[in-house]
Design an enzyme around this catalytic site. Structure first.
Site, PDB file in Angstrom:
ATOM      1  N   THR A 177       0.711  -1.211   0.029  1.00 45.81           N
ATOM      2  CA  THR A 177      -0.073   0.088   0.077  1.00 45.81           C
ATOM      3  C   THR A 177       0.817   1.327   0.027  1.00 45.81           C
ATOM      4  OG1 THR A 177      -0.171  -0.028   2.433  1.00 45.81           O
ATOM      5  CG2 THR A 177      -1.821  -1.150   1.181  1.00 45.81           C
TER       6      THR A 177
ATOM      7  N   ARG B 119      -7.501  13.701   4.041  1.00 45.01           N
ATOM      8  CA  ARG B 119      -6.060  14.321   3.867  1.00 45.01           C
ATOM      9  C   ARG B 119      -5.256  13.332   2.881  1.00 45.01           C
ATOM     10  NH1 ARG B 119      -2.025  17.774   6.632  1.00 45.01           N
ATOM     11  NH2 ARG B 119      -3.271  17.820   8.528  1.00 45.01           N
TER      12      ARG B 119
ATOM     13  N   LEU C 271      -1.843  11.686   2.251  1.00 44.96           N
ATOM     14  CA  LEU C 271      -0.553  11.851   2.896  1.00 44.96           C
ATOM     15  C   LEU C 271       0.463  11.735   1.903  1.00 44.96           C
ATOM     16  CD1 LEU C 271      -1.480   9.170   5.868  1.00 44.96           C
ATOM     17  CD2 LEU C 271      -0.754  11.775   5.929  1.00 44.96           C
ATOM     18  N   ASN C 272       0.526  11.009   0.663  1.00 41.79           N
ATOM     19  CA  ASN C 272       1.463  10.848  -0.356  1.00 41.79           C
ATOM     20  C   ASN C 272       0.589  10.892  -1.766  1.00 41.79           C
ATOM     21  OD1 ASN C 272       3.149   9.674  -2.649  1.00 41.79           O
ATOM     22  ND2 ASN C 272       4.547   9.140  -0.813  1.00 41.79           N
TER      23      ASN C 272
ATOM     24  N   THR D 264       1.791   7.462  -3.951  1.00 44.34           N
ATOM     25  CA  THR D 264       1.209   6.303  -3.425  1.00 44.34           C
ATOM     26  C   THR D 264      -0.458   6.492  -3.496  1.00 44.34           C
ATOM     27  OG1 THR D 264       1.336   6.907  -1.093  1.00 44.34           O
ATOM     28  CG2 THR D 264       3.085   5.535  -2.142  1.00 44.34           C
TER      29      THR D 264
ATOM     30  N   GLN E 206      -2.961   3.858  -5.423  1.00 45.59           N
ATOM     31  CA  GLN E 206      -4.067   2.921  -4.805  1.00 45.59           C
ATOM     32  C   GLN E 206      -5.472   3.115  -5.668  1.00 45.59           C
ATOM     33  OE1 GLN E 206      -3.846   0.780  -2.722  1.00 45.59           O
ATOM     34  NE2 GLN E 206      -3.557   1.644  -0.684  1.00 45.59           N
TER      35      GLN E 206
ATOM     36  N   LYS F 243      -9.022   9.306   5.404  1.00 45.48           N
ATOM     37  CA  LYS F 243     -10.241   8.462   5.274  1.00 45.48           C
ATOM     38  C   LYS F 243      -9.766   7.331   4.505  1.00 45.48           C
ATOM     39  CE  LYS F 243     -14.124  11.033   4.731  1.00 45.48           C
ATOM     40  NZ  LYS F 243     -15.196  11.941   4.207  1.00 45.48           N
ATOM     41  N   GLY F 244      -8.644   7.223   3.721  1.00 41.71           N
ATOM     42  CA  GLY F 244      -8.276   5.923   3.035  1.00 41.71           C
ATOM     43  C   GLY F 244      -8.554   6.181   1.706  1.00 41.71           C
TER      44      GLY F 244
ATOM     45  N   GLU G  21      -9.833   1.330  -1.127  1.00 39.71           N
ATOM     46  CA  GLU G  21     -10.834   0.557  -1.651  1.00 39.71           C
ATOM     47  C   GLU G  21     -11.906   1.384  -2.783  1.00 39.71           C
ATOM     48  OE1 GLU G  21     -11.544  -3.117   0.779  1.00 39.71           O
ATOM     49  OE2 GLU G  21     -11.290  -1.648   2.345  1.00 39.71           O
TER      50      GLU G  21
HETATM   51 MO1  MOS Z   1      -9.706  -5.142   2.601  1.00 39.37          MO
HETATM   52  S1  MOS Z   1     -10.731  -6.348   1.366  1.00 39.37           S
HETATM   53  O1  MOS Z   1     -11.023  -5.029   3.903  1.00 39.37           O
HETATM   54  O2  MOS Z   1      -8.475  -6.175   3.438  1.00 39.37           O
END
Ligand code: MOS
Length: 744
Positions: free
Chosen positions: A478, A634, A636-637, A640, A644, A707-708, A711
Site C-alpha cells: 500500500t 487528507r 498523505l502521499n 502512493t 492506490q 479517510k483511506g 478501496e
Molecule cells: Mo480489505 S478487502 O478490507 O482487506
C-alpha cells in the site's frame, strides 16, 4: 501547542522500500532462509461434501526425505476455536470457525485433509500424490439455484458487524405510492483475490517459543489467532511479516494454513515452510461469494427517491453466516425516506467467503447505481443530475451529518475532467467506425471504519540526529512504510531522509490489521501521536535545560525543522541536546483510539466516469477512458494515493468485464484454478485512467483527517461501465462480469 513547519506530508515521495523490492532484497515469508528447513505441502479434498473414510499414507511415508504426513487421525486437536471477528477489531481473527482435520468431515472442495512434510518441496509434493484417499461422497450444494429454496435471514453477517435485516420508513407503502418504479435483479460471479504473492507461513519453534513469518495484513491478528488455536501464550509467539506481496483481503483474516505450518514444524522438530500454490489460492483463502442482488427503487416524477429496497442472496459455509455487506450502501448515500435491506443466506459446500477489496460496496454499488441509471433513463434525466437531486448532507440511515463529504465537488470535478456536459442521453447513437460508443457514471462511497481498539506506535530520536519510528503493521504494497516515514518526519520536525520506519513485527507496538481502508488513518494517527509527543518532550527538555541556548524559551514559540529547535534567534539541534546530556536517545509511545459512538456519519466519497466502445458485431467491450474523482480526506502521499486509486479503478474494470469463478454444480469444485482461466486486466486492457484528488478537511475521523484510499477507487466502476455499455448499445446488462455473449 508547538508551531509546525509544513513538510513532507502529501509530497509524492518515492517508495522508501522501492529499491529493496526491485532489487530482490525485500524478503517475503517464503524467502526466509532457515537452517534445516522442511517443506509442507497441503493436500485438499477432491470432493465437496461427505467424509474421508481412509487415507493410506504408507507409500508417501516410505519415500526418501518424507518426514511426516498429518491427517485428521494424527493432527493435534486445536485448543480452542475463536469466533470470527474481523481482524481490524484487534482480536483473534480466524477466517472461518471451522478448523480442518479435526474429524473426517468434508465441507468443501479443497478443504485441507492432509499435510505432507519433507526435506524438499519437490519431495513433499511428490509424496502427496502417493496418498490414497477414499471418500464417502454426498451431493454438494454450491450454486444459487441449488440453494434458492432453503434460505434464511441471519441475525448478523460479516463477522457479526452487520445486521441481517434493517429498515426505515414504510417501503411497501412508498413503493405503492411511487410515480415510477425500477425493479431489477443483478447477478455476480464469485471472485478470487490472486495477489502476486501466494500465501505462505514459515514456522520455527525454539523450545516452546514460536516464530512465524507470515504473509498477513496484521501480524498481531496472526499472533492472537494462532495463540488461541494452539493454546500457546501470546508472549511465546512472535510473528514477522515485513513485506507482503499484495492481499486485497485474502490475508485480512487468518486462514488455517498459518496454524498448520506451526503444527507441522512442531511435529517434525524443524522449521517448516508452508506455501500455498496458485491453485490452492482459489480454495484456501476465501473469495467474494457468488451473489444475486435485487433492487427496487421508487421515485417521484421529478426524480426524488421515495423508497429503496435492496435484497441480497448468497451462499455461505456450513459454519459461518458470512455475506459481504452489499446492501448497506443503499441505506446511506442518497436522500430517501424509506429503505429496506436484507441478506438471505443458504448453507453451501464452500469455505467461508471473506473480505475482498471494497467488500460489499463494490458489488452493492453495481446494483444500486445501475438501478439509478435505469431510473434516470426512464425519467429522461441526466444520470448526474439524478444523483445531485438525491444528494444527502447527512447519513441517510442514521440521520447524522457526514464528518466530511466532498461528494458534490467529486461529481463536479470528475464531470469536468471527463467532459460529461452536453452528453446526448440517447443510447446507441454515437459511433466510431464499427464501434458503438457510450459513457456512464456512478457514485463511489466507502465507509471509514468505526472499530475502536487503541493503536500504538513508538518514536525514538538517537543522539546522532536520526530517528526510528516503529509500528507492528506489515507493508503489503500500500505504501505504508513510505507514508509513515513522512508522517514521522512531519511530527518530529525532521527530514524524511533521517527518519526510518520499522514495521512488520509483533515485538513492535501493536496496530490492528490494516483492513477496510483503515490502515493509513489508524497507523498515521498512532505514528503522529508518538512523533509529536517526542517532539514535545525534546522541546521541554531543551527549554528546561540551563545548558541549552533555548533555556527559558516558551515551548509554544519553539519551531522544529530538520531536527533543529528554534525560538527567535536561539536554536539547538535534537542531537546537541542529547549529546550534551549524555543521552543515547529519547523515545515516546503514542496511542490513538478510533472514535466510535460519535454523532457523525463517516464515509469516503467519489465519482466514477467511463467511456466504452462496443464492437457492434462481436459484442467486445473496450473501456476507452476512465475518470475518478475522490475525496479521501487528507492525502498523505500524492503518488502512493494516486497509485492506490488507479489500481482500484482498474480492479473495477476487471470486476466489470473479466473476473469470474464458478462452481461446477455436480462436483462443487471451482472451474478456474489458475490465472490462465481466471482473467484479470493486463496493460493491454488498461485505458487512460485519470484520478482527481479532492482534498477535504476532516477533524473527526482521526488526527490527520485521513479517510483511506485502498478501496474507494473500485467502488462504482462496474456500474459506470455497465451504464456506459447501455448508453453505447441500448442493452442493459445486469450481470458481472459483462461478457461478449451478453451483448450478442
Ligand atoms: Mo480489505 S478487502 O478490507 O482487506
Amino acid at each position: 501547542m508547538t508551531a509546525t513547519i509544513p513538510s513532507a506530508l502529501g509530497q509524492p515521495l518515492d517508495r522508501v522500500d522501492g529499491f529493496a523490492k526491485v532489487s530482490g532484497s525485500a524478503r517475503y515469508s517464503a524467502e526466509i532462509p532457515l537452517p534445516d528447513m522442511a517443506y509442507a505441502y497441503v493436500v485438499g479434498s477432491r470432493i465437496a461434501a461427505g467424509r474421508v473414510t481412509e487415507i493410506d499414507v504408507s507409500a508417501a511415508l516410505a519415500e526418501e526425505g518424507v518426514l511426516a504426513v498429518l491427517t485428521h487421525r494424527t493432527l493435534p486437536k486445536i485448543a480452542e476455536q475463536p469466533p470470527l471477528i474481523p481482524s481490524l477489531a484487534g482480536t483473534a481473527a480466524p477466517a472461518q470457525t471451522f478448523f480442518p482435520m479435526q474429524d473426517d468431515t468434508v465441507h468443501y472442495a479443497g478443504q485441507q485433509i492432509a499435510v505432507v512434510v519433507a526435506d524438499t518441496w519437490e519431495r513433499a509434493q511428490h509424496a502427496a500424490r502417493l496418498l490414497r484417499v477414499t471418500y464417502e461422497e454426498t451431493p454438494p450444494v454450491t450454486t444459487l439455484d441449488q440453494g434458492r429454496d432453503r434460505t434464511y435471514v441471519p441475525e448478523r453477517i460479516f463477522g457479526g458487524l452487520i445486521p441481517g435485516r434493517s429498515e426505515r420508513g414504510d417501503v411497501n407503502a412508498a413503493l405503492q405510492d411511487a410515480d415510477i418504479r425500477v425493479d431489477a435483479t443483478y447477478t455476480y460471479a464469485a471472485n478470487n483475490h490472486n495477489p502476486i504473492e501466494s500465501s505462505c507461513t514459515t514456522a520455527q519453534w525454539d523450545g516452546d517459543e514460536l516464530i512465524l513469518y507470515d504473509a498477513t495484513q496484521g501480524v498481531n491478528a496472526t499472533q492472537m489467532t494462532v495463540s488461541r488455536l494452539l493454546g500457546v501464550p501470546m508472549s511465546k509467539i512472535r510473528v514477522l511479516g515485513h513485506y507482503v506481496g499484495g492481499s486485497f483481503g485474502c490475508k485480512a483474516m487468518i486462514h488455517a494454513h498459518s496454524t498448520l505450518a506451526a503444527m507441522a514444524a512442531r511435529e517434525v522438530g524443524r522449521p517448516v515452510k508452508l506455501a500455498l500454490t496458485r491453485e490452492q489460492m482459489f480454495t484456501s483463502v476465501g473469495h467474494r461469494e457468488e451473489q444475486e442482488q435485487h433492487v427496487t427503487l421508487g421515485a417521484t416524477r421529478e426524480g426524488r427517491l421515495t423508497a429503496i429496497r435492496h435484497h441480497k442472496l448468497s451462499p455461505t459455509s456450513h459454519f459461518d453466516d458470512w455475506a459481504e455487506p452489499s446492501v448497506g450502501v443503499s441505506s446511506q448515500i442518497y436522500a430517501c425516506p424509506a429503505y429496506e435491506g436484507e441478506y438471505r443466506l443458504f448453507r453451501a459446500n464452500t469455505m467461508t467467503p471473506t473480505f475482498m477489496r471494497a467488500p460489499g460496496e463494490a458489488s452493492g454499488m453495481f446494483a444500486l447505481d445501475s438501478a439509478m441509471d435505469e431510473l434516470a433513463h426512464e425519467l429522461g434525466l441526466d444520470p448526474l443530475e439524478l444523483r445531485l437531486l438525491n444528494h444527502t448532507d447527512v447519513d441517510a440511515m442514521s440521520g447524522l451529518p457526514w464528518s466530511s463529504s466532498g461528494l458534490r465537488e467529486c461529481y463536479e470535478r470528475g464531470a469536468q475532467r471527463f467532459g460529461w456536459a452536453g452528453r446526448d442521453p440517447r443510447p446507441g447513437v454515437r459511433r466510431d467506425g464499427n464501434w458503438l460508443i457510450g459513457t456512464g457514471m456512478a457514485t463511489a462511497s466507502y465507509p471509514v471504519s468505526p472499530l475502536a481498539n487503541p493503536q500504538r506506535a513508538r518514536a525514538r530520536v538517537y543522539a546522532d540526529g536520526t530517528a526510528l519510528v516503529q509500528a507492528a503493521t506489515p507493508e503489503f504494497g500500500t505504501g505504508v512504510a513510505t507514508v509513515m516515514t513522512q508522517v514521522a518526519a512531519e511530527g518530529l520536525g525532521m527530514s524524511v531522509e533521517r527518519c526510518r520506519f520499522e514495521f512488520g513485527d509483533t515485538d513492535l507496538p501493536n496496530i490492528a490489521a490494516a483492513v477496510g481502508s483503515a490502515g493509513a488513518g489508524m497507523i498515521s494517527a498512532a505514528v503522529h501521536s508518538a512523533a509529536t509527543a517526542l517532539r514535545g518532550q525534546l522541546i521541554a527538555s531543551a527549554v528546561g535545560d540551563p545548558g541549552s541556548p533555548l533555556h527559558g524559551a516558551d515551548p509554544v514559540d519553539v519551531v522544529v525543522r530538520d531536527g533543529v529547535m528554534t525560538a527567535g534567534t536561539a536554536s539547538e539541534s535534537y542531537r546537541d541536546l542529547l549529546v550534551r546530556n549524555f543521552r543515547p536517545d529519547a523515545e515516546a509511545v503514542g496511542q490513538w483510539t478510533p472514535p466510535h459512538d460519535i454523532p457523525y456519519g463517516m464515509m469516503t466519497f467519489g465519482a466514477q466516469f467511463a467511456e466504452v466502445a462496443v464492437d457492434a458485431e462481436l459484442g467486445l467491450v473496450r473501456v476507452r477512458r476512465m475518470t475518478g474523482a475522490f475525496a479521501p480526506g487528507r492525502v498523505l502521499n500524492a503518488k502512493t494515493a494516486r497509485s492506490q486509486l488507479m489500481g482500484g479503478m482498474l480492479w473495477g474494470l476487471g470486476q466489470a468485464l473479466m473476473e469470474a469463478n464458478h462452481m461446477e454444480p455436480d462436483t462443487g469444485r471451482w472451474v478456474s484454478a489458475s490465472l490462465g482461466e481466471y482473467l484479470v486486466p493486463v496493460n493491454a486492457d488498461a485505458p487512460d485512467v485519470a484520478v482527481e484528488l479532492v482534498e477535504v478537511e476532516d477533524d473527526i475521523v482521526n488526527p490527520l483527517g485521513v479517510k483511506g484510499v485502498g478501496e474507494i477507487g473500485q467502488v462504482g466502476v462496474a456500474a459506470a461501465i455497465a451504464n456506459a455499455v447501455h448508453h453505447a448499445t441500448g442493452r442493459r446488462v445486469r450481470k458481472l462480469p459483462i461478457m461478449i455473449e451478453d451483448l450478442l
